[in-house]
Scaffold this motif. Sequence first.
Motif, PDB file in Angstrom:
ATOM      1  N   GLN A  53      10.917  42.593  96.638  1.00  0.00           N
ATOM      2  CA  GLN A  53       9.927  43.402  95.918  1.00  0.00           C
ATOM      3  C   GLN A  53       9.432  44.420  96.934  1.00  0.00           C
ATOM      4  O   GLN A  53      10.007  45.492  97.054  1.00  0.00           O
ATOM      5  CB  GLN A  53       8.839  42.519  95.313  1.00  0.00           C
ATOM      6  N   CYS A  54       8.405  44.082  97.713  1.00  0.00           N
ATOM      7  CA  CYS A  54       7.999  45.050  98.749  1.00  0.00           C
ATOM      8  C   CYS A  54       9.008  45.101  99.884  1.00  0.00           C
ATOM      9  O   CYS A  54       9.090  46.081 100.602  1.00  0.00           O
ATOM     10  CB  CYS A  54       6.609  44.728  99.281  1.00  0.00           C
ATOM     11  N   GLY A  55       9.745  44.011 100.089  1.00  0.00           N
ATOM     12  CA  GLY A  55      10.777  43.978 101.112  1.00  0.00           C
ATOM     13  C   GLY A  55      10.332  43.519 102.486  1.00  0.00           C
ATOM     14  O   GLY A  55      11.165  43.239 103.352  1.00  0.00           O
ATOM     15  N   TYR A  56       9.036  43.423 102.702  1.00  0.00           N
ATOM     16  CA  TYR A  56       8.539  43.224 104.076  1.00  0.00           C
ATOM     17  C   TYR A  56       8.970  41.892 104.681  1.00  0.00           C
ATOM     18  O   TYR A  56       9.272  41.823 105.861  1.00  0.00           O
ATOM     19  CB  TYR A  56       7.014  43.341 104.088  1.00  0.00           C
ATOM     20  N   CYS A  57       8.986  40.840 103.882  1.00  0.00           N
ATOM     21  CA  CYS A  57       9.328  39.521 104.434  1.00  0.00           C
ATOM     22  C   CYS A  57      10.823  39.318 104.558  1.00  0.00           C
ATOM     23  O   CYS A  57      11.261  38.325 105.118  1.00  0.00           O
ATOM     24  CB  CYS A  57       8.766  38.420 103.530  1.00  0.00           C
ATOM     25  N   GLN A  58      11.612  40.237 103.962  1.00  0.00           N
ATOM     26  CA  GLN A  58      13.005  39.899 103.707  1.00  0.00           C
ATOM     27  C   GLN A  58      13.893  39.865 104.947  1.00  0.00           C
ATOM     28  O   GLN A  58      14.863  39.112 104.971  1.00  0.00           O
ATOM     29  CB  GLN A  58      13.596  40.804 102.620  1.00  0.00           C
ATOM     30  N   CYS A  82       6.754  34.597 101.293  1.00  0.00           N
ATOM     31  CA  CYS A  82       6.938  35.855 100.567  1.00  0.00           C
ATOM     32  C   CYS A  82       5.730  36.009  99.653  1.00  0.00           C
ATOM     33  O   CYS A  82       5.620  35.314  98.651  1.00  0.00           O
ATOM     34  CB  CYS A  82       8.222  35.854  99.743  1.00  0.00           C
ATOM     35  N   ARG A  83       4.838  36.893 100.013  1.00  0.00           N
ATOM     36  CA  ARG A  83       3.616  37.053  99.219  1.00  0.00           C
ATOM     37  C   ARG A  83       3.914  37.666  97.848  1.00  0.00           C
ATOM     38  O   ARG A  83       3.151  37.487  96.906  1.00  0.00           O
ATOM     39  CB  ARG A  83       2.622  37.908 100.015  1.00  0.00           C
ATOM     40  N   CYS A  84       5.034  38.399  97.748  1.00  0.00           N
ATOM     41  CA  CYS A  84       5.410  38.959  96.452  1.00  0.00           C
ATOM     42  C   CYS A  84       5.982  37.890  95.531  1.00  0.00           C
ATOM     43  O   CYS A  84       6.139  38.129  94.346  1.00  0.00           O
ATOM     44  CB  CYS A  84       6.438  40.070  96.618  1.00  0.00           C
ATOM     45  N   THR A 134       9.159  36.110  95.712  1.00  0.00           N
ATOM     46  CA  THR A 134      10.569  36.285  95.332  1.00  0.00           C
ATOM     47  C   THR A 134      11.393  35.019  95.544  1.00  0.00           C
ATOM     48  O   THR A 134      12.621  35.074  95.557  1.00  0.00           O
ATOM     49  CB  THR A 134      11.217  37.428  96.149  1.00  0.00           C
ATOM     50  N   MET A 179       1.825  40.849 102.836  1.00  0.00           N
ATOM     51  CA  MET A 179       2.662  40.360 103.956  1.00  0.00           C
ATOM     52  C   MET A 179       2.546  41.270 105.177  1.00  0.00           C
ATOM     53  O   MET A 179       2.592  40.812 106.312  1.00  0.00           O
ATOM     54  CB  MET A 179       4.112  40.302 103.467  1.00  0.00           C
TER      55      MET A 179
HETATM   56  S1  FES Z   1       9.153  40.874  99.152  1.00  0.00           S
HETATM   57 FE1  FES Z   1       7.076  41.326  99.581  1.00  0.00          FE
HETATM   58  S2  FES Z   1       6.508  39.700 100.872  1.00  0.00           S
HETATM   59 FE2  FES Z   1       8.488  39.146 100.250  1.00  0.00          FE
END
Ligand code: FES
Lengths: 156, 748
Positions: free
Chosen positions: A95-100, A131-133, A135, B351
Amino acid sequence: MDFKINGRAISYDGDGEMPLLWYLRDLAGMTGTKFGCGAGLCGACTVHVDGMAVRSCQTWMDDVEGTEVTTIEGLGTGDMLHALQIAWAENNVPQCGYCQSGQIMQAASLLADNPNPTDEDIDMAMSGNICRCGTYQRIKKSIRDVADGKIKGGKL
Amino acid sequence: MTHMVENVSRRGVLKGAGIIGGLVLTAPLVSKGLMAAIKKASGQLEASNYLSISEDGTVNIYIHRVEMGQGSRTGLPQIIADELDADWSRINFVAAFGDQKFGDQNTDGSTSIRKFYDTFRHAGAAARMMLEQAAAEKWGVSADQVMAKEHRIHNKATGKSADYSEFVAAAAELPVPDATKVSYKAKADRRYIGKSVRNIYMKDFVTGSSQFGQDVRREGMLYAVAKRPPVVGGKLTGYNKEAAMAVKGVVDVVELPVFEKPIMFKPLGGLAVLATNTYAAKKGLEAAAPEFEAGDNGGYDTAEYEKILWQAIDGEDVNHLKRGDVDTALANAVTVVEADYFVPHLHHAPMEPPAATAEWQGDTLRMWVCCQDPQSVQDTVAPYVGLKPVQIHVEATLLGGAFGRKSKPDFAAEAAILAKHAGKPVKMVWTREDDMQHSYYHTISAQRVKGALDVDGRVTAWKHKTAFPSIFEIFDPRTEGPVAMEMGLGLLDIPFETPNLQVDAGKARGHVRIGWMRSVTNIQHAFALGSFVDELAHAGGKRTDDMWLELIGSDRMIDPAKDGADYSNYGETLDRHPVDTARLKAVLKKAVEMSGYGKEMPKGHGLGISVHRSFVTYVANVVEVVVGDDGRLSVPRAWVAADCGLAVNPDRVKAQMEGAVVFGTSIALHGEITAKDGRIEQSNFDGYPVCRIEESPHVEVAILETTGVPGGVGEPGVPPVAPAITNAIFAATGNRIRRLPIGHQMTA
Ligand code: FES
Ligand code: FES
């Protein structure tokens, strides 16, 4: 002291207590490895040291002497991406991609150790990666798809 | 809404993006009511502020909204590309910087698609018609003899076709057709709207090359970290500069300007350390050991404050909605049910902790910020650096999650102040501890609901009171508790046909920064509503889904103004986005069908249900819980039925609903921010846990597309989750949870 990042030889003579995370991000300019908590609680900073997933925020520069560090930037080879990277795209995981970056690095080390994990194995191995989003179910599916041979490495 | 497109001078954005030559359409800037514009500039077709076509046929789409996981930077271009019938591979996606000409850029309130769908559609369709007309003129045929398809104009009679690039220069000379003259594609002909197009950043995400606010790097940049007063309104009293400067890599120690009310988006003050890397800055800050005095809010203690909220519930009523006579109905009831609900402060915990980079270039300031609204960065930063907002060039980077936190750019002002001081680019890095301890928290709330049941178990009255400190107090310190807008999030559009309905608020004051978090006050309101319907169902001897259907009653459009409510309907008219009870019932029934709600469950298992309309979208949830003999709780599965009108990108709608269930489960299971002596007690994911993979339910989503008008998507999945979970716990155990988080209540 000397070590390698993604196959490249590095020498470092700074503070041995600097976390690898900040070396990578600030000194080496490799920002694919993310800062999420700085306390070993979220997994966003996961890299491989000699093939094993570690939290780079909890790994001192002293600890990586003589090792091979692999980051998300070095998981594939040039244009040829790791099967998990392809699976992540096929299942539209981010989603936001940050944790990926951290999720993929953690999953890659899981599959290297255990090519056919059960759902419980996946939960256990991935539990340190937040993953806060939210996923997670697509992360699970992607790991399964690669373990089952449904998705292979390649270009994106 | 009117669609006007007119000629104006060519816009700076294009120069900024280095695009020369082509066609540019400017459609109306909906939110700020600005006019649309077009310019025939050096052969480039300018169809809108959001769309231009270069002479080589490249379609430039200026995406004015930010990307934080909700998919807007893919969804918005889908709308233009569809009406333009463009080839997706020939689109140049330009992330627009902050500029009023783009209208409202605040990526918040689940508005990006629902507020800009018409505008983007018009831009794409207008450009397509201009290209068609140019082709018709060139070929000497009438406009209905040509047709745009897949980046080419086709001559229907001859079968001949040519690429868009052939007609750009001529099309740029044509007037832009206004909304009344624009024809839109038939639904069956859509190529991108309604399709699950892959995120434009996908490859970057999986290879680690995407740039978030924390990832920005500039030549010669310094890294800053700061310690802010732990209590809002507190002040720095002392620190050890020498100790900090002695740390290798530390360049400077800087006092941030003292914070003064009103809160707004102002930085909090405190002490910053600048260094050549983040690690050195953190070490330097530790060595500086800054000390603070508490100030006015030093007595804030959330456990004590809860008592004040219950006093407000017992005290004066500020009425927001009244139908019939609830008190008489309650007095005459066969059964009266009453329940109190409590929801604590919550934190977004995206995050990616906040970060901002600032660099002076002559008299102007360039900034790269993981912000939800680049214009609000301009406005917030300007007074701190002696510039006008337009002199600050703000690029919104990708956001590693935001959930409302990053629409408050206090952190951006810090970066700008420090860059000015240092004479060098500065990246302000917030740590996770900073993020947890200096948020704009979701409010803290108490609610009391009373229901009257007649002899048949039918509800004859519903009386609802809520008390919480308001978000608006951060802008206007005189605000004493809930305002109409916050009441409107869940309570002024209560969809019940019951003849007696009353909604009141109690007064309250805030002592931390209160802000909006994903779905805002719908969180606590939907929790009380969804829980209390379940309570009434049990009291009346009915299934909860049946009780919902009975309460909602007939198919109709609700107008809360008829009951005296000042209802804002998420900024939409009731004509365009009615409160439609038929749609609410439909998602409820769908969730029941998907989950088998009502069936016998094994021992320790329970299903819970809830439904809620927010951000003009309807979402029903069924959740399964399993409670062990020791009280251990797990939430293995959830079913979501959502009706958001038109789903521009169905896979992203599904993903938002999946993610919302996880977000809502985190709220239900764990979410709690507490304060003692004015200080926030949580500092990282150990003290403020969020759901991890093994705690997160597997979610099945159904999208019911009932209209062609898109509603909100990012937020509306959240509100029904927590009550569905606590209702499921009741079904499994008979244990009624009325305060969040569930935390240890099951095992205590
Ligand atoms: S995709 Fe946003 S924190 Fe995992
Ligand atoms: S940043 Fe290292 S575990 Fe969170």
